[in-house]
Design a protein around this motif. Structure first.
Motif, short mmCIF file in Angstrom:
data_model
loop_
_atom_site.label_atom_id
_atom_site.label_comp_id
_atom_site.label_asym_id
_atom_site.label_seq_id
_atom_site.Cartn_x
_atom_site.Cartn_y
_atom_site.Cartn_z
N MET A 1 0.84 -1.18 0.00
CA MET A 1 0.00 0.00 0.00
C MET A 1 0.89 1.25 0.00
SD MET A 1 -3.02 1.14 2.65
CE MET A 1 -2.81 -0.41 3.45
N SER A 2 0.50 2.26 -0.77
CA SER A 2 1.21 3.52 -0.77
C SER A 2 0.91 4.28 0.52
CB SER A 2 0.78 4.36 -1.97
OG SER A 2 -0.57 4.77 -1.81
N LEU A 3 1.66 5.34 0.77
CA LEU A 3 1.36 6.16 1.93
C LEU A 3 -0.01 6.81 1.81
CD1 LEU A 3 4.68 7.92 2.99
CD2 LEU A 3 3.70 5.76 3.75
N ALA A 4 -0.43 7.09 0.59
CA ALA A 4 -1.78 7.62 0.40
C ALA A 4 -2.83 6.61 0.87
CB ALA A 4 -2.01 7.98 -1.07
N GLY A 5 -2.57 5.34 0.65
CA GLY A 5 -3.48 4.30 1.11
C GLY A 5 -3.56 4.25 2.63
N TRP A 6 -2.40 4.39 3.29
CA TRP A 6 -2.40 4.42 4.76
C TRP A 6 -3.17 5.65 5.27
CZ3 TRP A 6 -1.36 0.53 7.79
CH2 TRP A 6 -0.54 -0.50 7.32
N HIS A 7 -3.01 6.75 4.57
CA HIS A 7 -3.76 7.97 4.94
C HIS A 7 -5.26 7.71 4.86
CE1 HIS A 7 -4.30 12.60 4.18
NE2 HIS A 7 -5.05 12.16 5.16
N ASP A 8 -5.70 7.08 3.78
CA ASP A 8 -7.13 6.80 3.61
C ASP A 8 -7.65 5.89 4.72
OD1 ASP A 8 -7.17 8.35 1.34
OD2 ASP A 8 -6.99 6.65 -0.04
N ARG A 9 -6.89 4.84 5.06
CA ARG A 9 -7.32 3.92 6.11
C ARG A 9 -7.40 4.64 7.46
NH1 ARG A 9 -4.12 -1.63 6.31
NH2 ARG A 9 -5.52 -1.86 8.09
N ALA A 10 -6.42 5.50 7.72
CA ALA A 10 -6.43 6.22 8.99
C ALA A 10 -7.63 7.15 9.07
CB ALA A 10 -5.14 7.02 9.13
N ARG A 11 -7.92 7.81 7.99
CA ARG A 11 -9.04 8.75 8.00
C ARG A 11 -10.37 8.04 8.29
NH1 ARG A 11 -9.81 13.71 3.74
NH2 ARG A 11 -11.54 14.73 4.82
N GLN A 12 -10.49 6.83 7.78
CA GLN A 12 -11.71 6.06 8.02
C GLN A 12 -11.84 5.65 9.49
OE1 GLN A 12 -11.44 2.76 5.31
NE2 GLN A 12 -11.34 4.08 3.50
N ARG A 13 -10.72 5.47 10.17
CA ARG A 13 -10.75 4.94 11.53
C ARG A 13 -10.74 6.02 12.61
NH1 ARG A 13 -7.47 -0.77 11.77
NH2 ARG A 13 -8.34 -1.65 9.86
N LEU A 14 -10.21 7.19 12.29
CA LEU A 14 -10.08 8.23 13.29
C LEU A 14 -11.39 8.98 13.51
CD1 LEU A 14 -6.63 9.77 12.29
CD2 LEU A 14 -7.18 8.80 14.53
N ASP A 15 -11.60 9.43 14.74
CA ASP A 15 -12.63 10.41 15.02
C ASP A 15 -12.37 11.62 14.10
OD1 ASP A 15 -13.64 12.91 16.23
OD2 ASP A 15 -14.22 11.67 17.93
N PRO A 16 -13.37 12.13 13.39
CA PRO A 16 -13.14 13.24 12.45
C PRO A 16 -12.47 14.46 13.09
CG PRO A 16 -15.30 12.30 12.09
CD PRO A 16 -14.76 11.65 13.33
N VAL A 17 -12.80 14.74 14.34
CA VAL A 17 -12.18 15.87 15.03
C VAL A 17 -10.69 15.61 15.24
CG1 VAL A 17 -12.12 17.19 17.19
CG2 VAL A 17 -14.31 16.61 16.13
N HIS A 18 -10.35 14.40 15.61
CA HIS A 18 -8.95 14.06 15.83
C HIS A 18 -8.21 13.98 14.50
CE1 HIS A 18 -10.41 12.06 19.81
NE2 HIS A 18 -10.41 13.38 19.87
N TYR A 19 -8.88 13.49 13.47
CA TYR A 19 -8.26 13.49 12.15
C TYR A 19 -7.90 14.91 11.74
CZ TYR A 19 -7.58 13.58 7.18
OH TYR A 19 -7.05 13.84 5.94
N ASP A 20 -8.83 15.85 11.92
CA ASP A 20 -8.57 17.23 11.55
C ASP A 20 -7.41 17.81 12.35
OD1 ASP A 20 -10.40 17.49 9.54
OD2 ASP A 20 -11.90 18.56 10.72
N TYR A 21 -7.29 17.42 13.63
CA TYR A 21 -6.16 17.89 14.42
C TYR A 21 -4.84 17.44 13.80
CZ TYR A 21 -2.57 18.15 17.93
OH TYR A 21 -1.37 18.39 18.55
N PHE A 22 -4.74 16.17 13.47
CA PHE A 22 -3.50 15.66 12.89
C PHE A 22 -3.25 16.21 11.48
CE2 PHE A 22 -4.19 11.71 15.68
CZ PHE A 22 -3.25 12.11 16.61
#
Length: 347
Positions: A1-22
């Motif tokens: 998986m590319s780093l973009a793929g890891w980004h997509d998976r993380a975004r799906q799993r994170l609380d949206p507020v915490h995703y926006d913080y990161f």
């Protein structure tokens, strides 16, 4: 998986507020976007028929030897991404044989972070990132904790006299950690029972850095240098390393992309101390471009958080392994050598 793929998976799993913080940056997030976009303005010209065998990509840095020129840059609040937080990040970095720069605003205390790394590798290198505090007693207490933890260098963030303005966090009302989480390095400091806030220090000057040098025998790496004259002052002042950075686009939104500032800083340093760079590294080719422009190593921040959020320790390890593999592949295609005359502008 590319780093973009890891980004997509993380975004799906994170609380949206915490995703926006990161994921977010300061102001209009111009500097944030430029960090990634700027790498696309550079191209590498390969050297051919070099007859190069496999090359050792390990690198010597202040107080550490890393297995590759890719470090884990400091980021805050890893337990927002995964329950194991900085413990998982430390174990993955140690397994990859590289340096973890543990943040002052970590959700696990530096002693526990260093212990977790050394459970994997007794020789694991951990650096501690520090914001200079207005009260020298607080700064000294943090330094002693880093020393007691066996940290081999201090990374002093110098681009934050005040806190950046983060529109996403303001919109989301995100100002405090959830119950049960805290910036553990700030617990039970002198005169502050419980957990205190980081204090910003607009009055910080080179005098503060000199006082820090007298306070500790650990090598100091200054993080947030973008101007070549500041780099010259740092070298003349006995600093052990420079990390070219615009704080991941989270401080001055009008700042240049870190990679665009790198070559002038490296020229000013002229090989006297290691120069590192972070911000926007998303491919092995980005690592190669940075090294060709004068860096000794690069730091990665958000990609590590995406791996952590997606799959804990295993995710961080896979992100680091992916970058290593991509970099080695690009290095081979470039003839095993990276130099300034191999980098050209696409513009």
């Amino acid at each position: 998986m590319s780093l973009a793929g890891w980004h997509d998976r993380a975004r799906q799993r994170l609380d949206p507020v915490h995703y926006d913080y990161f994921a977010g940056g300061a102001g209009e997030e111009t500097a944030l976007a430029e960090n990634e976009r700027a790498f696309g303005r550079y191209a590498l010209i390969p050297r051919v028929l070099r007859g190069q065998p496999s090359r050792d990509i390990a690198v010597d840095l202040p107080g550490a030897r890393a297995s590759m020129p890719i470090l884990v840059s400091p980021t805050a609040f890893h337990r927002l991404a995964h329950p194991d937080g900085e413990l998982a990040t430390a174990r993955a970095a140690a397994a990859a044989g590289t340096v973890l720069v543990s943040g002052m605003a970590a959700t696990v205390a530096i002693g526990e972070v260093a212990d977790a790394a050394r459970e994997v590798d007794p020789d694991a290198a951990v650096w501690f990132q520090l914001y200079l505090q207005p009260d020298a007693k607080i700064t000294e207490c943090l330094v002693r904790r880093a020393e007691d933890a066996g940290c081999s260098a201090l990374v002093v963030t110098v681009d934050s006299p005040v806190f950046g303005r983060h529109g996403r966090d303001e919109h989301n009302g995100f100002h405090d950690l959830p119950e049960g989480l805290a910036a553990e390095n700030l617990r039970d400091l002198p005169g502050s029972p419980g957990v205190r806030d980081i204090e910003w220090c607009p009055e910080a000057s080179w005098r503060y850095v000199e006082a820090l040098r007298r306070m500790t025998g650990l090598p100091l790496v200054l993080k947030g240098i973008l101007h070549p004259e500041d780099a010259r002052i740092a070298v003349d002042g006995g600093i052990a390393g420079i990390l070219v950075s615009n704080h991941g686009g989270r401080q001055l939104d009008a700042a240049p992309a870190a990679i665009d500032a790198l070559s002038r800083v490296a020229e000013a340093v002229d090989g006297r101390i290691p120069v590192l760079v972070d911000g926007g590294v998303r491919r092995g080719a980005d690592v190669a471009i940075a090294l060709a422009l004068g860096a000794s190593a690069v730091g990665v921040g958000r990609p590590v958080l995406w791996g952590l959020a997606a799959d804990g320790e295993a995710g961080v390890r896979q992100v680091l392994d992916l970058l290593r593999d991509e970099f080695e592949h690009v290095l081979t295609l470039c003839g095993g050598v990276l130099a300034g005359d191999q980098v050209v502008s696409r513009c």
